[in-house]
Design a protein around this motif. Sequence first.
Motif, PDB file in Angstrom:
ATOM      1  N   GLU A  96       0.827  -1.208   0.000  1.00  0.00           N
ATOM      2  CA  GLU A  96       0.000   0.000   0.000  1.00  0.00           C
ATOM      3  C   GLU A  96       0.859   1.254   0.000  1.00  0.00           C
ATOM      4  O   GLU A  96       0.519   2.255  -0.654  1.00  0.00           O
ATOM      5  N   GLU A  97       1.968   1.227   0.723  1.00  0.00           N
ATOM      6  CA  GLU A  97       2.860   2.386   0.762  1.00  0.00           C
ATOM      7  C   GLU A  97       3.507   2.612  -0.604  1.00  0.00           C
ATOM      8  O   GLU A  97       3.640   3.759  -1.059  1.00  0.00           O
ATOM      9  N   VAL A  98       3.907   1.531  -1.254  1.00  0.00           N
ATOM     10  CA  VAL A  98       4.503   1.668  -2.594  1.00  0.00           C
ATOM     11  C   VAL A  98       3.485   2.244  -3.566  1.00  0.00           C
ATOM     12  O   VAL A  98       3.766   3.198  -4.307  1.00  0.00           O
ATOM     13  N   GLU A  99       2.281   1.697  -3.563  1.00  0.00           N
ATOM     14  CA  GLU A  99       1.253   2.187  -4.486  1.00  0.00           C
ATOM     15  C   GLU A  99       0.892   3.641  -4.207  1.00  0.00           C
ATOM     16  O   GLU A  99       0.610   4.409  -5.134  1.00  0.00           O
ATOM     17  N   GLY A 100       0.930   4.029  -2.935  1.00  0.00           N
ATOM     18  CA  GLY A 100       0.647   5.410  -2.589  1.00  0.00           C
ATOM     19  C   GLY A 100       1.698   6.369  -3.100  1.00  0.00           C
ATOM     20  O   GLY A 100       1.389   7.483  -3.553  1.00  0.00           O
ATOM     21  N   ILE A 101       2.954   5.939  -3.069  1.00  0.00           N
ATOM     22  CA  ILE A 101       4.060   6.779  -3.538  1.00  0.00           C
ATOM     23  C   ILE A 101       4.042   6.932  -5.055  1.00  0.00           C
ATOM     24  O   ILE A 101       4.401   7.993  -5.590  1.00  0.00           O
ATOM     25  N   LEU A 102       3.616   5.901  -5.771  1.00  0.00           N
ATOM     26  CA  LEU A 102       3.655   5.938  -7.240  1.00  0.00           C
ATOM     27  C   LEU A 102       2.869   7.105  -7.810  1.00  0.00           C
ATOM     28  O   LEU A 102       3.213   7.631  -8.870  1.00  0.00           O
ATOM     29  N   GLU A 103       1.816   7.518  -7.137  1.00  0.00           N
ATOM     30  CA  GLU A 103       1.006   8.630  -7.622  1.00  0.00           C
ATOM     31  C   GLU A 103       1.830   9.896  -7.798  1.00  0.00           C
ATOM     32  O   GLU A 103       1.561  10.712  -8.693  1.00  0.00           O
ATOM     33  N   LYS A 104       2.864  10.065  -6.970  1.00  0.00           N
ATOM     34  CA  LYS A 104       3.720  11.258  -7.061  1.00  0.00           C
ATOM     35  C   LYS A 104       4.543  11.287  -8.349  1.00  0.00           C
ATOM     36  O   LYS A 104       5.055  12.341  -8.731  1.00  0.00           O
ATOM     37  N   PHE A 105       4.675  10.127  -8.979  1.00  0.00           N
ATOM     38  CA  PHE A 105       5.544  10.047 -10.150  1.00  0.00           C
ATOM     39  C   PHE A 105       4.779   9.944 -11.463  1.00  0.00           C
ATOM     40  O   PHE A 105       5.393   9.846 -12.527  1.00  0.00           O
ATOM     41  N   ARG A 106       3.469   9.997 -11.414  1.00  0.00           N
ATOM     42  CA  ARG A 106       2.680   9.949 -12.641  1.00  0.00           C
ATOM     43  C   ARG A 106       2.519  11.355 -13.211  1.00  0.00           C
ATOM     44  O   ARG A 106       2.417  12.325 -12.471  1.00  0.00           O
ATOM     45  N   GLY A 107       2.495  11.428 -14.538  1.00  0.00           N
ATOM     46  CA  GLY A 107       2.393  12.734 -15.184  1.00  0.00           C
ATOM     47  C   GLY A 107       3.764  13.308 -15.475  1.00  0.00           C
ATOM     48  O   GLY A 107       4.752  12.582 -15.611  1.00  0.00           O
ATOM     49  N   GLU A 108       3.865  14.626 -15.564  1.00  0.00           N
ATOM     50  CA  GLU A 108       5.142  15.282 -15.825  1.00  0.00           C
ATOM     51  C   GLU A 108       5.936  15.412 -14.533  1.00  0.00           C
ATOM     52  O   GLU A 108       5.415  15.885 -13.517  1.00  0.00           O
ATOM     53  N   ILE A 109       7.191  14.984 -14.577  1.00  0.00           N
ATOM     54  CA  ILE A 109       8.061  15.076 -13.408  1.00  0.00           C
ATOM     55  C   ILE A 109       9.432  15.570 -13.844  1.00  0.00           C
ATOM     56  O   ILE A 109       9.791  15.507 -15.021  1.00  0.00           O
ATOM     57  N   ASP A 110      10.203  16.068 -12.892  1.00  0.00           N
ATOM     58  CA  ASP A 110      11.602  16.430 -13.141  1.00  0.00           C
ATOM     59  C   ASP A 110      12.474  15.272 -12.685  1.00  0.00           C
ATOM     60  O   ASP A 110      12.338  14.779 -11.567  1.00  0.00           O
ATOM     61  N   GLN A 111      13.358  14.834 -13.573  1.00  0.00           N
ATOM     62  CA  GLN A 111      14.207  13.687 -13.268  1.00  0.00           C
ATOM     63  C   GLN A 111      15.669  14.036 -13.511  1.00  0.00           C
ATOM     64  O   GLN A 111      16.013  14.630 -14.525  1.00  0.00           O
ATOM     65  N   VAL A 112      16.522  13.640 -12.575  1.00  0.00           N
ATOM     66  CA  VAL A 112      17.967  13.838 -12.720  1.00  0.00           C
ATOM     67  C   VAL A 112      18.564  12.564 -13.318  1.00  0.00           C
ATOM     68  O   VAL A 112      18.418  11.484 -12.742  1.00  0.00           O
ATOM     69  N   PRO A 113      19.238  12.651 -14.456  1.00  0.00           N
ATOM     70  CA  PRO A 113      19.843  11.461 -15.064  1.00  0.00           C
ATOM     71  C   PRO A 113      20.912  10.868 -14.150  1.00  0.00           C
ATOM     72  O   PRO A 113      21.590  11.593 -13.416  1.00  0.00           O
ATOM     73  N   PRO A 114      21.109   9.548 -14.182  1.00  0.00           N
ATOM     74  CA  PRO A 114      22.143   8.928 -13.355  1.00  0.00           C
ATOM     75  C   PRO A 114      23.538   9.240 -13.891  1.00  0.00           C
ATOM     76  O   PRO A 114      23.701   9.519 -15.083  1.00  0.00           O
ATOM     77  N   MET A 115      24.538   9.164 -13.013  1.00  0.00           N
ATOM     78  CA  MET A 115      25.903   9.371 -13.460  1.00  0.00           C
ATOM     79  C   MET A 115      26.311   8.304 -14.461  1.00  0.00           C
ATOM     80  O   MET A 115      27.018   8.583 -15.436  1.00  0.00           O
ATOM     81  N   TYR A 116      25.887   7.067 -14.209  1.00  0.00           N
ATOM     82  CA  TYR A 116      26.201   5.992 -15.154  1.00  0.00           C
ATOM     83  C   TYR A 116      25.177   6.019 -16.284  1.00  0.00           C
ATOM     84  O   TYR A 116      24.224   5.253 -16.319  1.00  0.00           O
ATOM     85  N   SER A 117      25.374   6.957 -17.211  1.00  0.00           N
ATOM     86  CA  SER A 117      24.512   7.084 -18.383  1.00  0.00           C
ATOM     87  C   SER A 117      25.348   7.577 -19.545  1.00  0.00           C
ATOM     88  O   SER A 117      26.497   8.006 -19.372  1.00  0.00           O
ATOM     89  N   ALA A 118      24.783   7.495 -20.749  1.00  0.00           N
ATOM     90  CA  ALA A 118      25.531   7.853 -21.954  1.00  0.00           C
ATOM     91  C   ALA A 118      25.444   9.337 -22.292  1.00  0.00           C
ATOM     92  O   ALA A 118      25.964   9.763 -23.320  1.00  0.00           O
ATOM     93  N   LEU A 119      24.804  10.126 -21.445  1.00  0.00           N
ATOM     94  CA  LEU A 119      24.722  11.565 -21.699  1.00  0.00           C
ATOM     95  C   LEU A 119      26.118  12.178 -21.710  1.00  0.00           C
ATOM     96  O   LEU A 119      26.989  11.777 -20.946  1.00  0.00           O
ATOM     97  N   LYS A 120      26.285  13.168 -22.581  1.00  0.00           N
ATOM     98  CA  LYS A 120      27.590  13.818 -22.698  1.00  0.00           C
ATOM     99  C   LYS A 120      27.617  15.165 -21.977  1.00  0.00           C
ATOM    100  O   LYS A 120      26.653  15.929 -22.028  1.00  0.00           O
TER     101      LYS A 120
END
Length: 286
Positions: A96-120
Motif C-alpha cells: 500500500e505504501e509503494v502504491e501510494g508513492i507511485l502517484e507522485k511520479f505519474r504525469g510530468e516530473i523532473d528527473q535527474v539522469p544517473p551518473m552511469y549514463s551515456a549523456l555527454k
Amino acid sequence: MDGIINVDKSSGMTSFDVVRKVKKILKMRKVGHTGTLDPLATGILVICTGRATKLAQSIEGEAKTYVAGFELGYKTTTYDIEGEVVDRSDVLVTREEVEGILEKFRGEIDQVPPMYSALKVDGKRLYELAREGVEIERKSRRVTIDKLELVNFDGRKGTLLCEVSKGTYIRSLIYDIGEELKTFGVMTSLRRTQVGGYDLSTAYTIDEMERMAEAGDMSFHKGVEESFQYPEIELTGEKNIKLFNNGNTVVYRKADGKYRVYSEGKFLGLATIVRNRLKGYKYYNV
C-alpha cells in the motif's frame, strides 16, 4: 534496402553490439539504432538501415513501455544490480505504501539522469566520468510518466509497468521511488516491450535473424513503406513532386497528421501535414 528492423535485444549485449551484428547479417554499413538500451536490459531496439537512418530520431522520440524489476533495501552506484552496493536500509515497506508513492511520479516530473549514463557533458559521457570516480551535478529534465503500475510486490522485490516519454531513465525512477519510501531502490531487470508502434509481437532476436538470413529469408528487414502504416495520399504535378523530393514544403489541403506519399502508385516517402503544408517527414524520401 532502406528499412526498419524491430529487434528483441538479449541481455548482455550493448546497443552497439546489436548494430554491429545487424551490419554483418545485412552486409550493410549504414545501420543505426533508435534509443540506447543498457546491456542489462532486453526488448525492443528499433534499427534503421540505409536512408531510413534519417528516421531514427523520430522513432526515438516515441513513447516507450517497460516492465521493470526492482528491489528495495540497498543502493548501488549505477542504480541497478550491475553496480557496487554502497548503502543498505532495514526499512520495511508495504504494498500500500509503494502504491501510494507511485502517484507522485505519474504525469510530468523532473528527473535527474544517473551518473552511469551515456549523456555527454563537455564532450565526455557521464559513465566515463563515473568510472574515473568523478561525480558532477546533473541538471534535471522534464519527462512524462503516462502509466506507472505496481504489477507485484512481496515486501522487498517487485515489478513495475511503465509507459514513459523519451529520455526517461527507469533506473532513476526506481531510485527516486526508493528515496520517497525512505529506503533505497535498485533496478534488477528491464524489458522494453514497446516503442511507438513497435512491440514484441513483431520483433526478432539476433539469433532468429541470423538463422533466417542463412536460409535466404530477409523478411525481418521491412521497407519504410511497410513499416509506417500511415494513411496514403496522392501527390500530383511535376513541380510538387520535385519540391517534395527536395525536402521543400508543398501546399496540400488535408487534415494535420503523418502520411505515406504516392504518385501514380509509386511510393515517394513519408510526410507530415501541418496547416495544409506538406513536407517530407524528417526530410526522408526515397
